[in-house]
Design a protein around this motif. Structure first.
Motif, PDB file in Angstrom:
ATOM      1  N   MET A   1       0.829  -1.211   0.000  1.00  0.00           N
ATOM      2  CA  MET A   1       0.000   0.000   0.000  1.00  0.00           C
ATOM      3  C   MET A   1       0.860   1.257   0.000  1.00  0.00           C
ATOM      4  O   MET A   1       0.543   2.240  -0.684  1.00  0.00           O
ATOM      5  CB  MET A   1      -0.945  -0.019   1.211  1.00  0.00           C
ATOM      6  CG  MET A   1      -2.058  -1.060   1.081  1.00  0.00           C
ATOM      7  SD  MET A   1      -3.266  -1.012   2.415  1.00  0.00           S
ATOM      8  CE  MET A   1      -2.371  -1.890   3.689  1.00  0.00           C
ATOM      9  N   TYR A   2       1.964   1.234   0.739  1.00  0.00           N
ATOM     10  CA  TYR A   2       2.884   2.366   0.697  1.00  0.00           C
ATOM     11  C   TYR A   2       3.495   2.511  -0.700  1.00  0.00           C
ATOM     12  O   TYR A   2       3.728   3.632  -1.178  1.00  0.00           O
ATOM     13  CB  TYR A   2       3.997   2.198   1.733  1.00  0.00           C
ATOM     14  CG  TYR A   2       3.622   2.671   3.117  1.00  0.00           C
ATOM     15  CD1 TYR A   2       3.447   4.025   3.388  1.00  0.00           C
ATOM     16  CD2 TYR A   2       3.454   1.769   4.164  1.00  0.00           C
ATOM     17  CE1 TYR A   2       3.112   4.470   4.653  1.00  0.00           C
ATOM     18  CE2 TYR A   2       3.106   2.203   5.440  1.00  0.00           C
ATOM     19  CZ  TYR A   2       2.940   3.553   5.684  1.00  0.00           C
ATOM     20  OH  TYR A   2       2.589   3.999   6.928  1.00  0.00           O
ATOM     21  N   SER A   3       3.777   1.378  -1.360  1.00  0.00           N
ATOM     22  CA  SER A   3       4.333   1.416  -2.710  1.00  0.00           C
ATOM     23  C   SER A   3       3.359   2.067  -3.681  1.00  0.00           C
ATOM     24  O   SER A   3       3.747   2.861  -4.548  1.00  0.00           O
ATOM     25  CB  SER A   3       4.686  -0.001  -3.184  1.00  0.00           C
ATOM     26  OG  SER A   3       5.676  -0.589  -2.367  1.00  0.00           O
ATOM     27  N   ILE A   4       2.078   1.723  -3.563  1.00  0.00           N
ATOM     28  CA  ILE A   4       1.062   2.336  -4.424  1.00  0.00           C
ATOM     29  C   ILE A   4       0.974   3.832  -4.145  1.00  0.00           C
ATOM     30  O   ILE A   4       0.878   4.651  -5.070  1.00  0.00           O
ATOM     31  CB  ILE A   4      -0.304   1.654  -4.210  1.00  0.00           C
ATOM     32  CG1 ILE A   4      -0.256   0.208  -4.721  1.00  0.00           C
ATOM     33  CG2 ILE A   4      -1.414   2.427  -4.920  1.00  0.00           C
ATOM     34  CD1 ILE A   4      -1.503  -0.591  -4.421  1.00  0.00           C
ATOM     35  N   LEU A   5       1.028   4.218  -2.865  1.00  0.00           N
ATOM     36  CA  LEU A   5       0.999   5.639  -2.511  1.00  0.00           C
ATOM     37  C   LEU A   5       2.192   6.373  -3.108  1.00  0.00           C
ATOM     38  O   LEU A   5       2.049   7.493  -3.627  1.00  0.00           O
ATOM     39  CB  LEU A   5       0.993   5.793  -0.986  1.00  0.00           C
ATOM     40  CG  LEU A   5       1.059   7.235  -0.453  1.00  0.00           C
ATOM     41  CD1 LEU A   5      -0.138   8.044  -0.930  1.00  0.00           C
ATOM     42  CD2 LEU A   5       1.134   7.230   1.082  1.00  0.00           C
ATOM     43  N   ALA A   6       3.372   5.750  -3.073  1.00  0.00           N
ATOM     44  CA  ALA A   6       4.570   6.374  -3.634  1.00  0.00           C
ATOM     45  C   ALA A   6       4.385   6.655  -5.111  1.00  0.00           C
ATOM     46  O   ALA A   6       4.786   7.715  -5.610  1.00  0.00           O
ATOM     47  CB  ALA A   6       5.789   5.477  -3.406  1.00  0.00           C
ATOM     48  N   TYR A   7       3.732   5.739  -5.807  1.00  0.00           N
ATOM     49  CA  TYR A   7       3.589   5.971  -7.237  1.00  0.00           C
ATOM     50  C   TYR A   7       2.434   6.899  -7.582  1.00  0.00           C
ATOM     51  O   TYR A   7       2.423   7.509  -8.648  1.00  0.00           O
ATOM     52  CB  TYR A   7       3.512   4.660  -8.029  1.00  0.00           C
ATOM     53  CG  TYR A   7       4.448   4.759  -9.204  1.00  0.00           C
ATOM     54  CD1 TYR A   7       5.766   4.348  -9.079  1.00  0.00           C
ATOM     55  CD2 TYR A   7       4.041   5.350 -10.390  1.00  0.00           C
ATOM     56  CE1 TYR A   7       6.650   4.490 -10.127  1.00  0.00           C
ATOM     57  CE2 TYR A   7       4.928   5.504 -11.440  1.00  0.00           C
ATOM     58  CZ  TYR A   7       6.231   5.066 -11.308  1.00  0.00           C
ATOM     59  OH  TYR A   7       7.103   5.241 -12.343  1.00  0.00           O
TER      60      TYR A   7
END
Length: 272
Positions: free
Chosen positions: A163-169
């Motif tokens: 979920m943090y990875s999706i937020l980063a992108y």
């Protein structure tokens, strides 16, 4: 080449200084490479080079030799910077801060490279091809592709990291759109004034932009009105408002964003 190098430097910073040490991955081929490197223990640079080769060939077929060479150069510089930055400890271990700033650095880096005729990731090449055939922006297409790639991070790391990875992108996608559009993002302008002719002449002479006069009628008064329509860039917005303020401070002014401009004499820098 200077901007390709700076773009690769920014992306490597986002990856190695913010995201990767906190187990937050990047999207696209880079994200897949990070996960394969984590699983196999092989060098990240090996996967970055091998997995990007088919997309470099696609870029060569679609955009020519210059684009392919620029992309190869960008990927090589990214690999060098990432290797150099890898031993450096992360600037922060706060996941939210690392996610936001990592996304910003990656988005700015990717945007700079795309604006200057290259790419740092195979999915960017694919996205540039798709955006030519659809009304979607580069950031939207890249984000759509990466939702599936970033979601798989949950199986490799943990679901909160996914979920943090999706937020980063999400952050990176917005930064890409801002950098690619830059300050040249187009705006439509509607002006209603009793001094329409003078304002139109000033816009043409001082901004170098063409204007179109439209016939209008006030619904309340029934009086005929001359309406000015023109398209400007963001850089020209303050100059335009200054022109109107000087000539007719009481003029009606409406300014809106435009996603695309084609035809006519409106000139805007091409990203390729």
């Amino acid at each position: 080449m200077i901007f390709l190098t700076i773009g690769a430097l920014f992306m490597a910073t986002g990856l190695e200084i913010f995201l990767v040490p906190n187990h937050v991955i990047d999207g696209g081929v880079t994200g897949i490479s990070i996960m394969l490197s984590h699983i196999t223990g092989w060098k990240l640079g090996i996967f970055l080079f091998l997995l990007n080769l088919p997309f470099v060939y696609l870029g060569y077929k679609q955009f020519g030799k210059t684009f392919a060479l620029s992309t190869i150069y960008g990927i090589i510089m990214l690999s060098i910077f990432a290797t150099f930055f890898h031993p450096i400890p992360p600037f922060t271990e706060d996941l939210l801060l690392a996610t936001i700033f990592g996304g910003i650095f990656i988005g700015v880096g990717v945007g700079l490279v795309i604006r200057n005729g290259g790419a740092l990731d195979g999915t960017e090449v694919l996205s540039i091809v798709i955006t030519r055939k659809t009304p979607l922006s580069l950031g939207q297409i890249i984000m759509f592709i990466n939702v599936f790639i970033l979601g798989s991070a949950g199986f490799v790391y943990s679901w909160d990291r996914a979920m943090y990875s999706i937020l980063a992108y999400v952050v990176a996608a917005k930064a890409i759109d801002i950098v690619v559009a830059g300050m040249e993002g187009s705006k439509s302008v509607w002006i209603i004034s009793d001094e329409a002719t003078e304002i139109g002449n000033a816009i043409t002479n001082r901004l170098g932009r063409g204007v179109t006069y439209l016939a209008g009628e006030g619904a309340f008064t029934g009086n005929d009105k001359k309406v000015i329509f023109c398209v400007i860039t963001r850089l020209e917005e303050s100059k335009l408002t200054g022109i109107i303020e000087d000539i007719d401070p009481s003029a009606f002014l409406a300014i809106g964003d435009i996603s695309e401009v084609r035809g006519g004499r409106f000139k805007k820098k091409n990203i390729h």
